[in-house]
Design a protein around this motif. Sequence first.
Motif, PDB file in Angstrom:
ATOM      1  N   PRO A 128       0.808  -1.224   0.000  1.00 33.29           N
ATOM      2  CA  PRO A 128       0.000   0.000   0.000  1.00 33.29           C
ATOM      3  C   PRO A 128       0.844   1.278   0.000  1.00 33.29           C
ATOM      4  O   PRO A 128       0.531   2.225  -0.719  1.00 33.29           O
ATOM      5  N   VAL A 129       1.900   1.290   0.803  1.00 36.85           N
ATOM      6  CA  VAL A 129       2.750   2.484   0.871  1.00 36.85           C
ATOM      7  C   VAL A 129       3.439   2.716  -0.469  1.00 36.85           C
ATOM      8  O   VAL A 129       3.503   3.839  -0.984  1.00 36.85           O
ATOM      9  N   GLY A 130       3.943   1.628  -1.047  1.00 35.83           N
ATOM     10  CA  GLY A 130       4.585   1.736  -2.343  1.00 35.83           C
ATOM     11  C   GLY A 130       3.619   2.197  -3.414  1.00 35.83           C
ATOM     12  O   GLY A 130       3.988   2.957  -4.313  1.00 35.83           O
ATOM     13  N   TYR A 131       2.367   1.743  -3.317  1.00 29.65           N
ATOM     14  CA  TYR A 131       1.353   2.147  -4.292  1.00 29.65           C
ATOM     15  C   TYR A 131       1.100   3.651  -4.214  1.00 29.65           C
ATOM     16  O   TYR A 131       1.024   4.338  -5.237  1.00 29.65           O
ATOM     17  N   VAL A 132       0.986   4.172  -2.989  1.00 30.78           N
ATOM     18  CA  VAL A 132       0.749   5.608  -2.821  1.00 30.78           C
ATOM     19  C   VAL A 132       1.911   6.415  -3.376  1.00 30.78           C
ATOM     20  O   VAL A 132       1.732   7.426  -4.051  1.00 30.78           O
TER      21      VAL A 132
END
Length: 428
Positions: A386-390
């Motif tokens: 999720p963090v990488g996606y953001v």
Amino acid sequence: MSILWRDAMSHALYGPDGFFVAGTGPADHFRTSVHASPAFATALLRLVTEVDAALGHPSRLDVVDVGAGRGELLHALLASVGVAVGVSGEPTRSGRSGLIPPRAGSPETLTSTASVRSLRDEPSSGTVRPSLADRVRFTAVEYADRPENLPEEINWTSEIPAGITGVLLATEWLDNVPLDIAVHTEDGWRYLLVDPDNAAESVGGPVSRADLDWLTTWWPSLASPPSTDSDPDLGATWTDATSGRESGFRAARPAEGSSLTARSRPGCPETPHSDHRAEIGRTRDEAWANAVQKIERGMAVAVDYGHLREARPVDGTLTGYRGGRQVPPVPDGSSDVTAHVAMDSVASAGAAVARCAYSLVLQREALRALGADGGRPPLSLAGTDPVGYVRALAAASAVAELTDPAGLGGHWWLRQPVGIPLGPAVAR
């Protein structure tokens, strides 16, 4: 007292108290691709590595930034040159992620800065060659004094050095090369004069023979049919993604619309009546030819907003910027005074010096060719990282601004190789 526009611009921009010499720098007044996103510097780093390879990885690789502002672009390149292209804290994944594709490590695995800095190019002989970080030499060319916080690895000079082996960059430099402005009257082309204090214009004498030749070749009158020639003798490589109908004219510095808007605002001095006005780009041609001549081997790259011969703006593009706003072009030193670039004329002048084919494409095509497309990251990444996606989504949004055809993506990229092959300019 009224004077030629070229003289007024020279003093207003580069005099002792000129806009680009005094104060904190242009970044406080207008937004360029350099300021919009680190993805711009990352793409240029990819271009630098491609030129480095074409040169055979020389012991010294020059990267010269002409019109460097306060060194923002070279500062960004210095910070990332030792890192694998495409790794900037974002997931280095392939596909439409809006990021520059990686060249080290797995496409699904982050590569640490420390490990990448230790990489060395290894020729077939098995010997270890110094890395790009060890060989690159950065030089900023600007009339302003050297900024106090500029890293010592960046050289600072007021003139373009000779004997460059590497890359010469000119991002939004040519639009600030002073030029004369002419108006077409019943007696032919005549210079426009300007009062530096209030920008009031008046008609002066006939243009010189050299300027008349330039106007005849590159800025035809309304009665002249558009030319389709693109300097065939020099083998120009054209990729016009808009079929000549969008010339980057709308890509004003803050991407707020055309500079004609500023000319029609209240308080903007009226131009003497005429059916045609032209910005004589001969001084820009000479400046670019001189820059290309400083390169022994490598590539010159100009990034600017401009137009082509078949789509010259009838009333010109002269405008000003101050404090992040587009303002009337008053050459008193208090604001930027700029005009769009006749990119095909500049390209022809550079090619005449280099004797090599050039490439002229819109920025959105150039960045895509260098791996930045502004596409959204795959939605599946949100479930696994999720963090990488953001982060990837934010990076893609930044690239989208750089490739917006109505804004920065409408800028032109001119690539002029000198003694090396001309690689592809458009993503395949």
